[in-house]
Write a protein that holds these residues in place. Sequence first.
Motif, PDB file in Angstrom:
ATOM      1  N   ALA A 210       5.544 -18.131   4.693  1.00  0.00           N
ATOM      2  CA  ALA A 210       6.149 -17.158   3.776  1.00  0.00           C
ATOM      3  C   ALA A 210       5.412 -17.149   2.444  1.00  0.00           C
ATOM      4  CB  ALA A 210       7.627 -17.488   3.577  1.00  0.00           C
ATOM      5  N   VAL A 211       5.119 -18.345   1.905  1.00  0.00           N
ATOM      6  CA  VAL A 211       4.419 -18.406   0.609  1.00  0.00           C
ATOM      7  C   VAL A 211       3.027 -17.800   0.739  1.00  0.00           C
ATOM      8  CG1 VAL A 211       3.437 -19.962  -1.110  1.00  0.00           C
ATOM      9  CG2 VAL A 211       5.717 -20.381  -0.237  1.00  0.00           C
TER      10      VAL A 211
ATOM     11  N   MET B  12       3.082 -14.121   0.634  1.00  0.00           N
ATOM     12  CA  MET B  12       3.436 -13.513  -0.645  1.00  0.00           C
ATOM     13  C   MET B  12       2.360 -13.698  -1.701  1.00  0.00           C
ATOM     14  SD  MET B  12       7.451 -14.318  -1.040  1.00  0.00           S
ATOM     15  CE  MET B  12       7.849 -15.651   0.045  1.00  0.00           C
TER      16      MET B  12
ATOM     17  N   TYR C 100       9.882 -17.994  11.215  1.00  0.00           N
ATOM     18  CA  TYR C 100       9.433 -17.109  10.125  1.00  0.00           C
ATOM     19  C   TYR C 100       9.682 -15.648  10.484  1.00  0.00           C
ATOM     20  CZ  TYR C 100       5.989 -14.363   7.551  1.00  0.00           C
ATOM     21  OH  TYR C 100       5.367 -13.390   6.824  1.00  0.00           O
TER      22      TYR C 100
ATOM     23  N   VAL D 134      13.516 -14.765  10.601  1.00  0.00           N
ATOM     24  CA  VAL D 134      14.088 -14.709   9.249  1.00  0.00           C
ATOM     25  C   VAL D 134      13.636 -13.420   8.541  1.00  0.00           C
ATOM     26  CG1 VAL D 134      13.955 -15.790   6.968  1.00  0.00           C
ATOM     27  CG2 VAL D 134      14.430 -17.176   8.967  1.00  0.00           C
TER      28      VAL D 134
ATOM     29  N   GLY E  72      15.942  -9.677   7.498  1.00  0.00           N
ATOM     30  CA  GLY E  72      16.042  -8.981   6.222  1.00  0.00           C
ATOM     31  C   GLY E  72      15.707  -9.821   5.011  1.00  0.00           C
ATOM     32  N   LEU E  73      15.345 -11.090   5.197  1.00  0.00           N
ATOM     33  CA  LEU E  73      14.953 -11.885   4.036  1.00  0.00           C
ATOM     34  C   LEU E  73      13.494 -11.562   3.712  1.00  0.00           C
ATOM     35  CD1 LEU E  73      16.952 -14.626   5.572  1.00  0.00           C
ATOM     36  CD2 LEU E  73      17.260 -14.062   3.178  1.00  0.00           C
ATOM     37  N   PRO E  74      13.175 -11.447   2.415  1.00  0.00           N
ATOM     38  CA  PRO E  74      11.874 -10.885   2.028  1.00  0.00           C
ATOM     39  C   PRO E  74      10.735 -11.884   2.153  1.00  0.00           C
ATOM     40  CG  PRO E  74      13.138 -11.409   0.091  1.00  0.00           C
ATOM     41  CD  PRO E  74      13.989 -11.785   1.255  1.00  0.00           C
ATOM     42  N   VAL E  75      10.303 -12.179   3.377  1.00  0.00           N
ATOM     43  CA  VAL E  75       9.243 -13.167   3.574  1.00  0.00           C
ATOM     44  C   VAL E  75       7.959 -12.543   4.120  1.00  0.00           C
ATOM     45  CG1 VAL E  75      10.808 -15.109   3.872  1.00  0.00           C
ATOM     46  CG2 VAL E  75      10.132 -13.782   5.848  1.00  0.00           C
TER      47      VAL E  75
ATOM     48  N   PHE F 247       6.500  -7.851   0.217  1.00  0.00           N
ATOM     49  CA  PHE F 247       7.941  -7.918   0.009  1.00  0.00           C
ATOM     50  C   PHE F 247       8.700  -6.935   0.881  1.00  0.00           C
ATOM     51  CE2 PHE F 247       6.168  -9.752  -3.817  1.00  0.00           C
ATOM     52  CZ  PHE F 247       6.890 -10.911  -3.898  1.00  0.00           C
ATOM     53  N   ASN F 248       8.084  -6.508   1.982  1.00  0.00           N
ATOM     54  CA  ASN F 248       8.849  -5.716   2.934  1.00  0.00           C
ATOM     55  C   ASN F 248       9.715  -6.660   3.735  1.00  0.00           C
ATOM     56  OD1 ASN F 248       7.894  -3.050   2.449  1.00  0.00           O
ATOM     57  ND2 ASN F 248       5.940  -3.715   3.292  1.00  0.00           N
ATOM     58  N   ALA F 249      10.819  -6.159   4.211  1.00  0.00           N
ATOM     59  CA  ALA F 249      11.724  -7.020   4.952  1.00  0.00           C
ATOM     60  C   ALA F 249      12.449  -6.205   6.002  1.00  0.00           C
ATOM     61  CB  ALA F 249      12.734  -7.677   4.016  1.00  0.00           C
TER      62      ALA F 249
ATOM     63  N   LEU G 179      16.240 -11.964  -3.155  1.00  0.00           N
ATOM     64  CA  LEU G 179      16.893 -10.759  -2.649  1.00  0.00           C
ATOM     65  C   LEU G 179      17.409  -9.949  -3.822  1.00  0.00           C
ATOM     66  CD1 LEU G 179      18.995 -12.349   0.173  1.00  0.00           C
ATOM     67  CD2 LEU G 179      17.213 -10.686   0.461  1.00  0.00           C
TER      68      LEU G 179
ATOM     69  N   TYR H  32      23.036  -3.675  11.607  1.00  0.00           N
ATOM     70  CA  TYR H  32      21.820  -3.985  12.377  1.00  0.00           C
ATOM     71  C   TYR H  32      21.656  -2.995  13.535  1.00  0.00           C
ATOM     72  CZ  TYR H  32      20.557  -8.418  10.147  1.00  0.00           C
ATOM     73  OH  TYR H  32      20.145  -9.374   9.277  1.00  0.00           O
TER      74      TYR H  32
ATOM     75  N   ARG I 113       6.938   0.027  -3.795  1.00  0.00           N
ATOM     76  CA  ARG I 113       6.465  -1.306  -3.437  1.00  0.00           C
ATOM     77  C   ARG I 113       5.443  -1.255  -2.313  1.00  0.00           C
ATOM     78  NH1 ARG I 113      10.966  -5.418  -2.691  1.00  0.00           N
ATOM     79  NH2 ARG I 113      11.695  -5.716  -4.790  1.00  0.00           N
TER      80      ARG I 113
ATOM     81  N   VAL J 120      19.352  -4.576   3.425  1.00  0.00           N
ATOM     82  CA  VAL J 120      19.150  -5.797   2.631  1.00  0.00           C
ATOM     83  C   VAL J 120      19.871  -5.690   1.290  1.00  0.00           C
ATOM     84  CG1 VAL J 120      17.430  -7.211   1.477  1.00  0.00           C
ATOM     85  CG2 VAL J 120      16.973  -6.318   3.760  1.00  0.00           C
TER      86      VAL J 120
ATOM     87  N   LEU K  75      23.779 -12.486   5.285  1.00  0.00           N
ATOM     88  CA  LEU K  75      22.617 -12.401   6.176  1.00  0.00           C
ATOM     89  C   LEU K  75      22.409 -13.725   6.897  1.00  0.00           C
ATOM     90  CD1 LEU K  75      19.887 -10.514   4.076  1.00  0.00           C
ATOM     91  CD2 LEU K  75      21.198  -9.644   6.005  1.00  0.00           C
TER      92      LEU K  75
ATOM     93  N   LEU L  19      22.613 -14.646  10.833  1.00  0.00           N
ATOM     94  CA  LEU L  19      21.502 -15.260  11.550  1.00  0.00           C
ATOM     95  C   LEU L  19      21.993 -16.443  12.388  1.00  0.00           C
ATOM     96  CD1 LEU L  19      18.553 -14.685  11.728  1.00  0.00           C
ATOM     97  CD2 LEU L  19      18.153 -16.118   9.733  1.00  0.00           C
TER      98      LEU L  19
ATOM     99  N   MET M 260      13.735 -23.942   5.465  1.00  0.00           N
ATOM    100  CA  MET M 260      12.676 -22.986   5.122  1.00  0.00           C
ATOM    101  C   MET M 260      12.946 -22.358   3.756  1.00  0.00           C
ATOM    102  SD  MET M 260      11.775 -19.487   7.108  1.00  0.00           S
ATOM    103  CE  MET M 260      10.754 -18.232   6.333  1.00  0.00           C
TER     104      MET M 260
ATOM    105  N   ILE N 278      10.542 -22.794   0.227  1.00  0.00           N
ATOM    106  CA  ILE N 278       9.627 -21.765  -0.297  1.00  0.00           C
ATOM    107  C   ILE N 278       9.293 -22.018  -1.773  1.00  0.00           C
ATOM    108  CG2 ILE N 278       9.451 -19.302  -0.869  1.00  0.00           C
ATOM    109  CD1 ILE N 278      10.770 -18.690   1.796  1.00  0.00           C
TER     110      ILE N 278
END
Lengths: 210, 224
Positions: free
Chosen positions: A30-31, A34, A73, A76, A80-83, A87-89, B4, B22, B67, B117, B125, B129, B153, B157
């Motif tokens: 993820a890092v 980004m 990864y 997740v 929907g988490l921005p990884v 920054f698309n999710a 987020l 979803y 974006r 989101v 969320l 999951l 995870m 980060i």
Amino acid sequence: MSQAVPSAQRTSLAVPTQVALAGVFAALIAVCSMLPPIPVGGFGVPITLQTFAVMLTGLILGARLGFLSVLLYLVVGLAGLPVFSGFNAGIGVLAGPSAGYLLAFPLAAGLAGALSTVVLRRGQAAAARGAGRMGFGWWALVWLCAMVASFVFIHPMGIAGMMLALDLDLATALGADMVFWPGDVVKNVLATAVAATVIRAFPALALRRF
Amino acid sequence: MNLLDHRPGTSPVHRAPLGVKYAVLLVLTVVLVAWRQPVVVGAVLAGVFGLYLLARLPGEFLAPWRRGWPLLAFAGVARFASGVFGPVPLSPLDALGPALVVMAAVFGALAAARLLVITTPGTELLDGLAHFFGAFRRFGVNPEAAALAVNVMLRTIPWVGAAVRAHAEALASRGLRRGPVRLMGPVLVATVGHARATGEALAARGLPAAPEPKHPGPDYTRGA
């Protein structure tokens, strides 16, 4: 590592350690996704470290745990988490040009892990008989494992994804994909070099059963 | 979870169950990929904008463009090139239409995903999951372990980001150039060390909980 490693010593890691390694490497991917792209070479083609981190995960964790970590990864990110990069999710990326690449990542990490497990076993056995340390040739083979995984999964699935999502013909999709080839070679060299450093620091990681 | 950008609200979109969100998102995405008629793509885009209106967030509709415009531009240029130089060469004017439709479709999918989101709290969320992992129990997935790995995870980060910065500064302070191997080698050694420490900390807390045995034996801890 001056002793040959008997196969009986190959044991699975404890479950909490597996969970921690899978989570931490998913965080690394993820890092790396980004981080801003780094310009490489004379053309200044920007490369992201995302595929570097994916291959590194396979080479260090092996087939099973590497696959699971990259899958974590992906799941997740799709939840929907921005990884993902940019920054698309969420599930929406599956309609975009990177869909095939993202879906190929877990498979590529798994294949790179499986092939490199075989190479590392042979290499460490040879090192134990002789010089005491795996030589350059063995690491070149590890690099080859990563390249095979790239070209078996990442590029074909990436091309198929672009043809499907962007409605491209094969030649255009192949041309768009070939832009990544030089960066891919460089990134796999980086991943192999870093994997060598990590495996020297934590030799037990090479004792995995795939 | 400050990654987020959640926009709280009380609209029907905010209050819809996560599973419904979803499901709708999945259907919209599949339609956008599989059915590339300008009319269909236009209708789905209008529908997504309608959902943004319903969520009282119409100003957020164009955020994926701000974006993600490089991705969308790439999609448009690639489709345009495929139209002009492809097996059935079109004039540049004729190739423009399909390129715009593809861009609109990719944009629509990104906008729909982003609406989910921004109208769902991060904790919800994560709960969703964990629930999702539970569905794979019969395939040998340990849902507790998977949910725990997600938490590891997300907590790691910021740690990895800080490690990258710290090692870059360490290289700079020694006057060394910041080569990728010189930077990522030490970062990865530190990261694997961190993972091992995390694994020991989890083990010390008895995590992840062992799966329930199918046939529990006699409980010797209870008094006779």
